[in-house]
Design a protein around this motif. Structure first.
Motif, PDB file in Angstrom:
ATOM      1  N   ASP A  90       0.867  -1.170   0.000  1.00 28.67           N
ATOM      2  CA  ASP A  90       0.000   0.000   0.000  1.00 28.67           C
ATOM      3  C   ASP A  90       0.908   1.225   0.000  1.00 28.67           C
ATOM      4  N   GLY A  91       1.332   1.638  -1.171  1.00 32.96           N
ATOM      5  CA  GLY A  91       2.239   2.768  -1.298  1.00 32.96           C
ATOM      6  C   GLY A  91       3.160   2.564  -2.485  1.00 32.96           C
ATOM      7  N   TYR A  92       4.305   3.236  -2.455  1.00 31.43           N
ATOM      8  CA  TYR A  92       5.249   3.190  -3.566  1.00 31.43           C
ATOM      9  C   TYR A  92       6.649   2.897  -3.060  1.00 31.43           C
ATOM     10  N   PHE A  93       7.397   2.149  -3.856  1.00 32.53           N
ATOM     11  CA  PHE A  93       8.813   1.990  -3.581  1.00 32.53           C
ATOM     12  C   PHE A  93       9.514   3.280  -4.002  1.00 32.53           C
ATOM     13  N   PRO A  94      10.567   3.692  -3.286  1.00 32.64           N
ATOM     14  CA  PRO A  94      11.273   4.924  -3.650  1.00 32.64           C
ATOM     15  C   PRO A  94      11.737   4.946  -5.106  1.00 32.64           C
ATOM     16  N   GLU A  95      12.165   3.812  -5.646  1.00 34.11           N
ATOM     17  CA  GLU A  95      12.636   3.757  -7.028  1.00 34.11           C
ATOM     18  C   GLU A  95      11.541   4.130  -8.020  1.00 34.11           C
ATOM     19  N   ASP A  96      10.280   3.904  -7.645  1.00 38.56           N
ATOM     20  CA  ASP A  96       9.170   4.232  -8.534  1.00 38.56           C
ATOM     21  C   ASP A  96       8.960   5.741  -8.645  1.00 38.56           C
ATOM     22  N   LEU A  97       9.366   6.489  -7.643  1.00 37.96           N
ATOM     23  CA  LEU A  97       9.099   7.922  -7.607  1.00 37.96           C
ATOM     24  C   LEU A  97      10.241   8.769  -8.149  1.00 37.96           C
ATOM     25  N   CYS A 108       5.664  23.173 -13.824  1.00 39.55           N
ATOM     26  CA  CYS A 108       6.610  22.105 -13.483  1.00 39.55           C
ATOM     27  C   CYS A 108       7.698  22.678 -12.589  1.00 39.55           C
ATOM     28  N   LEU A 109       7.833  22.121 -11.403  1.00 37.61           N
ATOM     29  CA  LEU A 109       8.839  22.583 -10.459  1.00 37.61           C
ATOM     30  C   LEU A 109      10.179  21.895 -10.686  1.00 37.61           C
ATOM     31  N   GLY A 110      10.170  20.703 -11.265  1.00 39.68           N
ATOM     32  CA  GLY A 110      11.382  19.932 -11.490  1.00 39.68           C
ATOM     33  C   GLY A 110      11.070  18.451 -11.399  1.00 39.68           C
ATOM     34  N   THR A 111      12.115  17.650 -11.199  1.00 43.71           N
ATOM     35  CA  THR A 111      11.938  16.202 -11.081  1.00 43.71           C
ATOM     36  C   THR A 111      12.461  15.722  -9.733  1.00 43.71           C
ATOM     37  N   VAL A 112      11.918  14.616  -9.273  1.00 47.65           N
ATOM     38  CA  VAL A 112      12.377  14.010  -8.027  1.00 47.65           C
ATOM     39  C   VAL A 112      13.733  13.358  -8.306  1.00 47.65           C
ATOM     40  N   GLU A 113      14.778  13.880  -7.695  1.00 55.04           N
ATOM     41  CA  GLU A 113      16.139  13.376  -7.882  1.00 55.04           C
ATOM     42  C   GLU A 113      16.533  12.376  -6.806  1.00 55.04           C
ATOM     43  N   GLY A 114      15.865  12.443  -5.672  1.00 52.14           N
ATOM     44  CA  GLY A 114      16.175  11.540  -4.576  1.00 52.14           C
ATOM     45  C   GLY A 114      15.121  11.643  -3.499  1.00 52.14           C
ATOM     46  N   LYS A 119      12.655  10.093  10.404  1.00 53.58           N
ATOM     47  CA  LYS A 119      11.792   9.306  11.280  1.00 53.58           C
ATOM     48  C   LYS A 119      10.323   9.662  11.088  1.00 53.58           C
ATOM     49  N   ALA A 120      10.054  10.914  10.775  1.00 52.90           N
ATOM     50  CA  ALA A 120       8.664  11.348  10.639  1.00 52.90           C
ATOM     51  C   ALA A 120       8.070  10.960   9.284  1.00 52.90           C
ATOM     52  N   HIS A 121       8.801  11.227   8.195  1.00 51.45           N
ATOM     53  CA  HIS A 121       8.284  10.973   6.854  1.00 51.45           C
ATOM     54  C   HIS A 121       9.418  11.113   5.850  1.00 51.45           C
ATOM     55  N   ASP A 122       9.163  10.656   4.633  1.00 52.49           N
ATOM     56  CA  ASP A 122      10.146  10.826   3.565  1.00 52.49           C
ATOM     57  C   ASP A 122      10.053  12.251   3.026  1.00 52.49           C
ATOM     58  N   ILE A 123      11.139  12.686   2.367  1.00 51.17           N
ATOM     59  CA  ILE A 123      11.197  14.025   1.800  1.00 51.17           C
ATOM     60  C   ILE A 123      11.716  13.915   0.376  1.00 51.17           C
ATOM     61  N   VAL A 126      13.756  17.726  -4.960  1.00 51.29           N
ATOM     62  CA  VAL A 126      13.340  18.111  -6.304  1.00 51.29           C
ATOM     63  C   VAL A 126      14.346  19.098  -6.875  1.00 51.29           C
ATOM     64  N   THR A 127      14.804  18.826  -8.096  1.00 55.72           N
ATOM     65  CA  THR A 127      15.700  19.761  -8.784  1.00 55.72           C
ATOM     66  C   THR A 127      15.115  20.077 -10.145  1.00 55.72           C
ATOM     67  N   GLY A 128      15.374  21.265 -10.583  1.00 58.20           N
ATOM     68  CA  GLY A 128      14.859  21.740 -11.865  1.00 58.20           C
ATOM     69  C   GLY A 128      14.872  23.245 -11.830  1.00 58.20           C
ATOM     70  N   GLU A 129      13.796  23.857 -12.327  1.00 55.94           N
ATOM     71  CA  GLU A 129      13.705  25.318 -12.295  1.00 55.94           C
ATOM     72  C   GLU A 129      13.813  25.816 -10.854  1.00 55.94           C
ATOM     73  N   TYR A 130      13.191  25.106  -9.962  1.00 57.67           N
ATOM     74  CA  TYR A 130      13.291  25.412  -8.534  1.00 57.67           C
ATOM     75  C   TYR A 130      13.846  24.179  -7.833  1.00 57.67           C
ATOM     76  N   SER A 131      14.819  24.350  -6.980  1.00 52.78           N
ATOM     77  CA  SER A 131      15.317  23.249  -6.158  1.00 52.78           C
ATOM     78  C   SER A 131      14.660  23.366  -4.803  1.00 52.78           C
ATOM     79  N   CYS A 132      14.073  22.270  -4.346  1.00 56.14           N
ATOM     80  CA  CYS A 132      13.373  22.340  -3.075  1.00 56.14           C
ATOM     81  C   CYS A 132      13.274  20.949  -2.462  1.00 56.14           C
ATOM     82  N   LEU A 133      12.903  20.921  -1.218  1.00 60.30           N
ATOM     83  CA  LEU A 133      12.609  19.694  -0.493  1.00 60.30           C
ATOM     84  C   LEU A 133      11.121  19.711  -0.171  1.00 60.30           C
ATOM     85  N   ILE A 134      10.430  18.644  -0.539  1.00 62.72           N
ATOM     86  CA  ILE A 134       8.984  18.584  -0.318  1.00 62.72           C
ATOM     87  C   ILE A 134       8.670  17.378   0.555  1.00 62.72           C
TER      88      ILE A 134
END
Length: 163
Positions: A90-97, A108-114, A119-123, A126-134
């Motif tokens: 029930d969810g996604y493997f990191p490699e899928d994202l 488009c903000l960019g692509t998921v690079e990693g 402990k709380a959640h995954d982050i 994202v890199t591209g036009e804007y680099s950010c952590l979501i």
């Protein structure tokens, strides 16, 4: 077969062929089941789980037909994989994202690079036009569409530095 990385076989445990696997997978209850086939090393050698138990930070596994430390010592340090089709999660493997494009409405903000793990959640990194952590939480990540290679996010003030 489509393999997914689930952890590392870090050592043996005792003399009866039990091994220690370190895995940070969120789907351990689906992965480490008796009868499940794990694939070890770069050759992806298939081994069936005979016994499983959690112990401290490890996932302790004994493989079918292996009951001696000398038979498993060769796997020490190997990466552990599963066949994606064998596991229902029930969810996604990191490699899928990784590699999916991230959008806020039609921008488009960019692509998921990693994907960073906390402990709380995954982050998402994202890199591209804007680099950010979501943060990978429902407040920010609205939809994930693997078919269209797209993640839709909700922007809140300060999440993305537009300067």
């Amino acid at each position: 077969m489509e393999y997914r990385y689930v952890g590392d076989l870090v050592n043996t445990h005792g003399i009866k062929g039990e091994v220690r696997i370190i895995s940070d997978s969120k789907f351990k209850e689906s992965i480490f089941q008796v009868g499940r086939i794990l694939y070890l090393g770069s050759e992806k050698e298939p081994l069936e789980i005979e016994r499983y138990r959690p112990h401290k930070i490890y996932d302790m596994v004994t493989f079918k037909g292996i009951h001696d430390i000398n038979d498993v010592i060769a796997y020490k340090g190997d990466r552990v994989y599963i066949n994606k089709a064998d596991v229902v999660i029930d969810g996604y493997f990191p490699e899928d994202l990784i590699g999916l494009e991230v959008y806020h409405h039609d921008q488009c903000l960019g692509t998921v690079e990693g994907i960073l793990t906390s402990k709380a959640h995954d982050i998402f990194r994202v890199t591209g036009e804007y680099s950010c952590l979501i943060p990978y939480v429902d407040v920010f990540v609205k939809t994930i569409d693997l078919f269209n290679h797209r993640i839709e996010v909700e922007q809140v003030e300060g999440l993305i530095n537009e300067n």
